[in-house]
Motif scaffolding. Structure first.
Motif, PDB file in Angstrom:
ATOM      1  N   ILE A   1      47.676  -4.605 -32.656  1.00 38.81           N
ATOM      2  CA  ILE A   1      46.884  -4.613 -31.201  1.00 38.81           C
ATOM      3  C   ILE A   1      45.571  -5.066 -31.536  1.00 38.81           C
ATOM      4  O   ILE A   1      44.914  -4.844 -32.429  1.00 38.81           O
ATOM      5  N   ARG A   2      45.143  -6.001 -30.557  1.00 41.55           N
ATOM      6  CA  ARG A   2      43.661  -6.262 -30.666  1.00 41.55           C
ATOM      7  C   ARG A   2      42.904  -5.822 -29.310  1.00 41.55           C
ATOM      8  O   ARG A   2      43.227  -5.912 -28.287  1.00 41.55           O
ATOM      9  N   THR A   3      41.746  -5.475 -29.597  1.00 42.11           N
ATOM     10  CA  THR A   3      40.612  -4.906 -28.679  1.00 42.11           C
ATOM     11  C   THR A   3      39.747  -5.747 -28.699  1.00 42.11           C
ATOM     12  O   THR A   3      39.015  -6.203 -29.677  1.00 42.11           O
ATOM     13  N   THR A   4      39.359  -6.173 -27.127  1.00 44.17           N
ATOM     14  CA  THR A   4      37.971  -6.942 -27.246  1.00 44.17           C
ATOM     15  C   THR A   4      37.041  -5.886 -26.687  1.00 44.17           C
ATOM     16  O   THR A   4      37.345  -5.481 -25.683  1.00 44.17           O
ATOM     17  N   TYR A   5      35.687  -6.158 -27.236  1.00 47.69           N
ATOM     18  CA  TYR A   5      34.476  -5.597 -26.625  1.00 47.69           C
ATOM     19  C   TYR A   5      33.643  -6.284 -26.021  1.00 47.69           C
ATOM     20  O   TYR A   5      33.418  -7.572 -26.604  1.00 47.69           O
ATOM     21  N   GLU A   6      32.758  -5.927 -24.914  1.00 47.09           N
ATOM     22  CA  GLU A   6      31.668  -6.845 -24.532  1.00 47.09           C
ATOM     23  C   GLU A   6      30.800  -5.885 -23.851  1.00 47.09           C
ATOM     24  O   GLU A   6      31.077  -4.684 -23.342  1.00 47.09           O
ATOM     25  N   LEU A   7      29.477  -6.343 -23.630  1.00 42.84           N
ATOM     26  CA  LEU A   7      28.427  -5.469 -23.200  1.00 42.84           C
ATOM     27  C   LEU A   7      28.685  -5.411 -21.534  1.00 42.84           C
ATOM     28  O   LEU A   7      29.037  -6.486 -21.002  1.00 42.84           O
ATOM     29  N   THR A   8      28.045  -4.393 -21.143  1.00 43.18           N
ATOM     30  CA  THR A   8      27.844  -4.273 -19.524  1.00 43.18           C
ATOM     31  C   THR A   8      26.679  -5.169 -19.218  1.00 43.18           C
ATOM     32  O   THR A   8      26.001  -5.745 -20.210  1.00 43.18           O
ATOM     33  N   ALA A   9      26.439  -5.394 -17.938  1.00 42.28           N
ATOM     34  CA  ALA A   9      25.207  -6.039 -17.573  1.00 42.28           C
ATOM     35  C   ALA A   9      24.017  -5.494 -17.915  1.00 42.28           C
ATOM     36  O   ALA A   9      23.217  -6.100 -18.282  1.00 42.28           O
ATOM     37  N   LEU A  10      24.124  -3.914 -17.946  1.00 39.01           N
ATOM     38  CA  LEU A  10      22.981  -3.163 -18.295  1.00 39.01           C
ATOM     39  C   LEU A  10      22.705  -3.381 -19.829  1.00 39.01           C
ATOM     40  O   LEU A  10      21.625  -3.652 -20.411  1.00 39.01           O
ATOM     41  N   GLY A  11      23.832  -3.549 -20.810  1.00 40.66           N
ATOM     42  CA  GLY A  11      23.473  -3.657 -21.960  1.00 40.66           C
ATOM     43  C   GLY A  11      22.926  -5.095 -22.354  1.00 40.66           C
ATOM     44  O   GLY A  11      22.334  -5.260 -23.232  1.00 40.66           O
ATOM     45  N   THR A  12      23.441  -6.270 -21.527  1.00 43.57           N
ATOM     46  CA  THR A  12      23.071  -7.624 -21.620  1.00 43.57           C
ATOM     47  C   THR A  12      21.715  -7.543 -21.402  1.00 43.57           C
ATOM     48  O   THR A  12      20.733  -8.371 -21.960  1.00 43.57           O
TER      49      THR A  12
END
Length: 59
Positions: free
Chosen positions: A7-18
């Motif tokens: 299983i692969r999980t991709t994470y990314e920042l929210t607009a607030l985190g960015t």
């Protein structure tokens, strides 16, 4: 999550985190440039501040 094996999980920042990232990097840069001054100030503070008895007796 991507249905693959394994299983692969991709994470990314929210607009607030960015939005926070450049400000956080400014802080990291500031600390990097002032580390020796911060350490000197901490050592001076520690030298002038008695250890409370409750902490002095801890092993």
């Amino acid at each position: 999550m991507t249905p693959t094996v394994p299983i692969r999980t991709t994470y990314e920042l929210t607009a607030l985190g960015t939005d926070l990232m450049p400000r956080l990097m400014d802080l990291v840069t500031w600390v990097d440039h002032h580390t020796s001054t911060i350490q000197t100030a901490q050592a001076a503070y520690d030298a002038d501040t008695p250890i409370p008895p409750a902490l002095a007796n801890r092993h």
